[in-house]
Design an enzyme around this catalytic site. Structure first.
Site, PDB file in Angstrom:
ATOM      1  N   ARG A  80       0.834  -1.199   0.000  1.00  8.54           N
ATOM      2  CA  ARG A  80       0.000   0.000   0.000  1.00  8.54           C
ATOM      3  C   ARG A  80       0.870   1.251   0.000  1.00  8.54           C
ATOM      4  NH1 ARG A  80      -4.196  -1.299   4.706  1.00  8.54           N
ATOM      5  NH2 ARG A  80      -5.140   0.676   4.070  1.00  8.54           N
ATOM      6  N   ASN A 120      -9.159   7.477   6.139  1.00  8.59           N
ATOM      7  CA  ASN A 120      -8.080   7.141   5.208  1.00  8.59           C
ATOM      8  C   ASN A 120      -6.716   7.374   5.847  1.00  8.59           C
ATOM      9  OD1 ASN A 120     -10.225   6.702   3.540  1.00  8.59           O
ATOM     10  ND2 ASN A 120      -9.881   8.508   2.251  1.00  8.59           N
ATOM     11  N   ASP A 122      -3.942   7.361   3.809  1.00  8.85           N
ATOM     12  CA  ASP A 122      -3.051   7.631   2.660  1.00  8.85           C
ATOM     13  C   ASP A 122      -2.443   9.034   2.650  1.00  8.85           C
ATOM     14  OD1 ASP A 122      -6.067   7.674   0.614  1.00  8.85           O
ATOM     15  OD2 ASP A 122      -5.118   9.339   1.702  1.00  8.85           O
ATOM     16  N   HIS A 149      -7.667   6.859  11.902  1.00  8.40           N
ATOM     17  CA  HIS A 149      -7.130   5.498  11.801  1.00  8.40           C
ATOM     18  C   HIS A 149      -5.628   5.494  11.520  1.00  8.40           C
ATOM     19  CE1 HIS A 149     -11.441   3.939  10.837  1.00  8.40           C
ATOM     20  NE2 HIS A 149     -11.271   4.221  12.110  1.00  8.40           N
ATOM     21  N   CYS A 204      15.151   1.707  20.887  1.00  9.91           N
ATOM     22  CA  CYS A 204      15.279   0.557  21.801  1.00  9.91           C
ATOM     23  C   CYS A 204      15.501  -0.765  21.074  1.00  9.91           C
ATOM     24  CB  CYS A 204      14.021   0.455  22.662  1.00  9.91           C
ATOM     25  SG  CYS A 204      12.602  -0.174  21.748  1.00  9.91           S
ATOM     26  N   GLY A 239     -17.708   9.119   0.453  1.00 11.81           N
ATOM     27  CA  GLY A 239     -16.977   7.920   0.051  1.00 11.81           C
ATOM     28  C   GLY A 239     -16.730   6.905   1.130  1.00 11.81           C
ATOM     29  N   SER A 241     -18.568   3.356   3.142  1.00 14.64           N
ATOM     30  CA  SER A 241     -19.660   2.384   3.234  1.00 14.64           C
ATOM     31  C   SER A 241     -20.339   2.483   4.596  1.00 14.64           C
ATOM     32  CB  SER A 241     -19.088   0.973   3.049  1.00 14.64           C
ATOM     33  OG  SER A 241     -18.068   0.746   4.037  1.00 14.64           O
ATOM     34  N   ASN A 265     -21.745   9.645  -2.232  1.00 12.93           N
ATOM     35  CA  ASN A 265     -21.247   8.280  -2.371  1.00 12.93           C
ATOM     36  C   ASN A 265     -21.614   7.724  -3.741  1.00 12.93           C
ATOM     37  OD1 ASN A 265     -19.756   6.676  -0.365  1.00 12.93           O
ATOM     38  ND2 ASN A 265     -21.200   5.088  -0.956  1.00 12.93           N
TER      39      ASN A 265
HETATM   40  C1  BV8 Z   1     -15.778  -4.466  10.370  1.00 10.68           C
HETATM   41  C2  BV8 Z   1     -16.561  -3.739  11.456  1.00 10.68           C
HETATM   42  C3  BV8 Z   1     -17.829  -4.451  11.777  1.00 10.68           C
HETATM   43  N1  BV8 Z   1     -15.710  -3.637  12.669  1.00 10.68           N
HETATM   44  C4  BV8 Z   1     -15.781  -2.520  13.436  1.00 10.68           C
HETATM   45  O1  BV8 Z   1     -16.500  -1.575  13.200  1.00 10.68           O
HETATM   46  C5  BV8 Z   1     -14.873  -2.522  14.641  1.00 10.68           C
HETATM   47  C6  BV8 Z   1     -15.719  -2.692  15.912  1.00 10.68           C
HETATM   48  C7  BV8 Z   1     -16.356  -4.011  15.876  1.00 10.68           C
HETATM   49  C8  BV8 Z   1     -15.757  -5.182  16.099  1.00 10.68           C
HETATM   50  N2  BV8 Z   1     -16.693  -6.180  15.962  1.00 10.68           N
HETATM   51  C9  BV8 Z   1     -17.850  -5.648  15.638  1.00 10.68           C
HETATM   52  C10 BV8 Z   1     -19.072  -6.227  15.383  1.00 10.68           C
HETATM   53  C11 BV8 Z   1     -20.120  -5.400  15.062  1.00 10.68           C
HETATM   54  C12 BV8 Z   1     -19.912  -4.012  14.998  1.00 10.68           C
HETATM   55  C13 BV8 Z   1     -18.650  -3.421  15.238  1.00 10.68           C
HETATM   56  C14 BV8 Z   1     -17.654  -4.253  15.561  1.00 10.68           C
HETATM   57  N3  BV8 Z   1     -14.220  -1.239  14.785  1.00 10.68           N
HETATM   58  C15 BV8 Z   1     -13.023  -1.212  15.416  1.00 10.68           C
HETATM   59  O2  BV8 Z   1     -12.397  -2.195  15.764  1.00 10.68           O
HETATM   60  C16 BV8 Z   1     -12.466   0.175  15.670  1.00 10.68           C
HETATM   61  C17 BV8 Z   1     -11.207   0.462  14.808  1.00 10.68           C
HETATM   62  C18 BV8 Z   1     -11.534   0.422  13.394  1.00 10.68           C
HETATM   63  C19 BV8 Z   1     -10.342   0.926  12.575  1.00 10.68           C
HETATM   64  C20 BV8 Z   1      -9.659  -0.196  11.840  1.00 10.68           C
HETATM   65  N4  BV8 Z   1      -8.678   0.358  10.894  1.00 10.68           N
HETATM   66  C21 BV8 Z   1      -8.965   0.747   9.676  1.00 10.68           C
HETATM   67  N5  BV8 Z   1      -8.034   1.295   8.849  1.00 10.68           N
HETATM   68  C22 BV8 Z   1      -6.647   1.464   9.300  1.00 10.68           C
HETATM   69  C23 BV8 Z   1      -5.858   0.238   9.015  1.00 10.68           C
HETATM   70  C24 BV8 Z   1      -5.723  -0.030   7.536  1.00 10.68           C
HETATM   71  O3  BV8 Z   1      -6.235   0.747   6.741  1.00 10.68           O
HETATM   72  O4  BV8 Z   1      -5.066  -1.031   7.202  1.00 10.68           O
HETATM   73  S1  BV8 Z   1     -10.606   0.592   9.135  1.00 10.68           S
HETATM   74  C25 BV8 Z   1     -10.557   0.762   7.406  1.00 10.68           C
HETATM   75  O5  BV8 Z   1     -11.711   0.089   6.939  1.00 10.68           O
HETATM   76  C26 BV8 Z   1     -12.740   1.031   6.693  1.00 10.68           C
HETATM   77  C27 BV8 Z   1     -13.136   0.899   5.248  1.00 10.68           C
HETATM   78  O6  BV8 Z   1     -14.336   1.596   5.111  1.00 10.68           O
HETATM   79  P1  BV8 Z   1     -14.474   2.718   3.956  1.00 10.68           P
HETATM   80  O7  BV8 Z   1     -13.363   3.696   4.066  1.00 10.68           O
HETATM   81  O8  BV8 Z   1     -15.843   3.183   4.017  1.00 10.68           O
HETATM   82  O9  BV8 Z   1     -14.194   1.895   2.594  1.00 10.68           O
HETATM   83  P2  BV8 Z   1     -15.169   0.846   1.879  1.00 10.68           P
HETATM   84  O10 BV8 Z   1     -14.368   0.199   0.823  1.00 10.68           O
HETATM   85  O11 BV8 Z   1     -15.862   0.004   2.904  1.00 10.68           O
HETATM   86  O12 BV8 Z   1     -16.309   1.753   1.209  1.00 10.68           O
HETATM   87  C28 BV8 Z   1     -15.952   2.658   0.205  1.00 10.68           C
HETATM   88  C29 BV8 Z   1     -17.242   3.370  -0.167  1.00 10.68           C
HETATM   89  O13 BV8 Z   1     -16.908   4.362  -1.134  1.00 10.68           O
HETATM   90  C30 BV8 Z   1     -17.794   4.269  -2.225  1.00 10.68           C
HETATM   91  N6  BV8 Z   1     -17.044   4.708  -3.409  1.00 10.68           N
HETATM   92  C31 BV8 Z   1     -16.170   3.989  -4.164  1.00 10.68           C
HETATM   93  N7  BV8 Z   1     -15.661   4.781  -5.166  1.00 10.68           N
HETATM   94  C32 BV8 Z   1     -16.234   6.015  -4.987  1.00 10.68           C
HETATM   95  C33 BV8 Z   1     -16.139   7.258  -5.682  1.00 10.68           C
HETATM   96  N8  BV8 Z   1     -15.355   7.406  -6.757  1.00 10.68           N
HETATM   97  N9  BV8 Z   1     -16.868   8.307  -5.225  1.00 10.68           N
HETATM   98  C34 BV8 Z   1     -17.692   8.184  -4.155  1.00 10.68           C
HETATM   99  N10 BV8 Z   1     -17.821   7.022  -3.435  1.00 10.68           N
HETATM  100  C35 BV8 Z   1     -17.101   5.968  -3.860  1.00 10.68           C
HETATM  101  C36 BV8 Z   1     -18.255   2.826  -2.281  1.00 10.68           C
HETATM  102  O14 BV8 Z   1     -19.529   2.788  -2.864  1.00 10.68           O
HETATM  103  C37 BV8 Z   1     -18.298   2.457  -0.788  1.00 10.68           C
HETATM  104  O15 BV8 Z   1     -19.565   2.776  -0.223  1.00 10.68           O
HETATM  105  C38 BV8 Z   1     -12.175   2.414   6.960  1.00 10.68           C
HETATM  106  O16 BV8 Z   1     -12.553   2.783   8.256  1.00 10.68           O
HETATM  107  C39 BV8 Z   1     -10.667   2.167   6.882  1.00 10.68           C
HETATM  108  O17 BV8 Z   1      -9.929   3.090   7.630  1.00 10.68           O
HETATM  109  N11 BV8 Z   1     -12.020   0.291  17.013  1.00 10.68           N
HETATM  110  C40 BV8 Z   1     -12.901   0.219  18.033  1.00 10.68           C
HETATM  111  O18 BV8 Z   1     -14.096   0.049  17.870  1.00 10.68           O
HETATM  112  O19 BV8 Z   1     -12.282   0.396  19.234  1.00 10.68           O
HETATM  113  C41 BV8 Z   1     -13.141   0.392  20.385  1.00 10.68           C
HETATM  114  C42 BV8 Z   1     -13.374   1.818  20.755  1.00 10.68           C
HETATM  115  C43 BV8 Z   1     -14.375   2.536  20.095  1.00 10.68           C
HETATM  116  C44 BV8 Z   1     -14.641   3.854  20.507  1.00 10.68           C
HETATM  117  C45 BV8 Z   1     -13.922   4.424  21.528  1.00 10.68           C
HETATM  118  C46 BV8 Z   1     -12.906   3.682  22.149  1.00 10.68           C
HETATM  119  C47 BV8 Z   1     -12.627   2.372  21.730  1.00 10.68           C
HETATM  120 ZN    ZN Z   2      11.463   1.569  20.721  1.00 10.21          ZN
END
Ligand code: BV8
Ligand code: ZN
Length: 292
Positions: A80, A120, A122, A149, A204, A239, A241, A265
């Site tokens: 990436r 994002n 990036d 994130h 470290c 942008g 989901s 979106n």
């Molecule tokens: C999968 C999901 C169910 N899981 C979660 O939500 C979990 C919580 C959870 C666990 N089990 C569950 C069960 C049920 C519900 C929730 C949970 N969340 C967590 O673990 C979070 C941490 C989540 C972060 C994880 N890291 C990322 N990224 C960094 C790393 C890396 O990138 O490698 S998440 C990563 O995935 C997500 C992807 O989603 P999108 O960005 O929306 O992308 P996607 O492809 O899904 O959608 C793209 C959209 O764009 C549209 N599109 C495409 N092209 C275009 C275009 N051209 N124009 C317009 N729109 C467009 C498409 O139609 C589409 O709709 C982003 O958040 C992204 O950052 N932490 C947390 O909850 O901690 C506690 C806490 C909470 C609050 C306070 C204290 C503690």
């Molecule tokens: Zn260190």
């Protein structure tokens, strides 16, 4: 009427009505996701089936994925990093960059403060803001971009008592990862990069990890972000989901205290039918049309 027979108002796609809402907005919260960078050639999470080398990316982006195989996880982020280093901001980034600069924003939202919260990692939006400020000779403070994130080019020491956290744009970040970005198809043996050859901490000596928030980990500045959503009177969602929490909950939080929500979106997304405004289509086109 929805299934429970209560009258639900369909979201509006009226640009004049949205511009009117902008004119009176005081505290704008912008929330963005992978769709914002799609036109820059960065695959979204749901694009390509959310897979890399047939691994589910949400499985790799977890402490468990890291514990199981640091070599694989570093190859995933190296891949990436290489992609993003070749990418540049697209028109959607520049529209949002202008929105983040008071001089430009005051023309369409004269009384507003704005914070941009992105999922994002990036860094393309920050790049667009810096470029826009230079090209327009604007020196004033632009709105904050909160990368909840994390950042793809940051590395962090894994030792709990070590503060090492640095931005590293050189790629490969360590010689051993060089070339692994080309191996995408499955069935080809995955290169095993020895732990000793992965990035280590200059303070470290411990192993370093990418400076991003993994599933199950607490997002950066989440308290601040939730407070911002409690104060915002307009939430602009671009942008995403809206399936990953807590980011997916922010627009609802704005609606809960009477604020308005506008979604940009490609297609309907989670909660988009509850928005006040819905502008479907590629955001790199629609944002320009709506914000002019
Ligand atoms: C999968 C999901 C169910 N899981 C979660 O939500 C979990 C919580 C959870 C666990 N089990 C569950 C069960 C049920 C519900 C929730 C949970 N969340 C967590 O673990 C979070 C941490 C989540 C972060 C994880 N890291 C990322 N990224 C960094 C790393 C890396 O990138 O490698 S998440 C990563 O995935 C997500 C992807 O989603 P999108 O960005 O929306 O992308 P996607 O492809 O899904 O959608 C793209 C959209 O764009 C549209 N599109 C495409 N092209 C275009 C275009 N051209 N124009 C317009 N729109 C467009 C498409 O139609 C589409 O709709 C982003 O958040 C992204 O950052 N932490 C947390 O909850 O901690 C506690 C806490 C909470 C609050 C306070 C204290 C503690
Ligand atoms: Zn260190």
């Amino acid at each position: 009427y929805n299934i429970s027979g209560t009258l639900t108002r369909m979201p509006s796609d009226s640009i004049p009505d949205f511009r009117a809402a902008l004119l009176e907005s005081k505290q704008i919260l912008v929330v963005t996701g992978a769709g914002l960078s799609a036109a820059s050639g960065i695959p979204t999470f749901r694009g390509d089936g959310g897979l890399w080398r047939n691994y589910d990316v949400t499985a790799l982006a977890t402490p468990g994925g890291w514990a199981e195989n640091q070599s694989r996880v570093w190859q995933f982020y190296h891949y990436r990093r290489e992609l993003v280093l070749k990418a540049s901001p697209n028109p959607a980034h520049y529209v949002l960059a202008k929105l983040a600069i008071p001089d430009f924003r005051y023309k369409i939202a004269p009384h507003s403060k704005l914070t941009h919260v992105t999922q994002n990692i990036d860094g393309l939006l920050r790049k667009a803001v810096d470029e826009t400020k230079v090209s327009s000779g604007v020196s004033e403070e632009s709105s904050e971009i909160v990368e909840m994130h994390g950042r793809l080019f940051d590395i962090v020491c894994t030792a709990h008592d070590c503060e090492y956290h640095e931005a590293k744009f050189d790629s490969p970040i360590c010689p051993a990862l060089g070339g692994t970005e080309k191996i995408l198809a499955d069935g080809i043996t995955e290169p095993l990069v020895r732990r000793a050859d992965l990035p280590h901490c200059p303070l470290c000596g411990q192993l370093c990890r990418p400076g991003v928030v993994w599933f199950g980990e607490r997002p950066y500045r989440i308290k601040e972000i939730l407070d911002l959503a409690d104060e915002a009177d307009l939430c602009i969602v671009v942008g995403t989901s809206a399936l990953v929490q807590p980011a997916s909950k922010l627009s609802q939080r704005v609606k809960d205290h009477g604020g308005r929500v506008a979604v940009f979106n490609l297609e309907q997304s989670n909660h988009s039918e509850e928005a006040d405004f819905l502008f479907l289509g590629p955001c790199e086109q629609r944002l320009g049309e709506v914000f002019g």
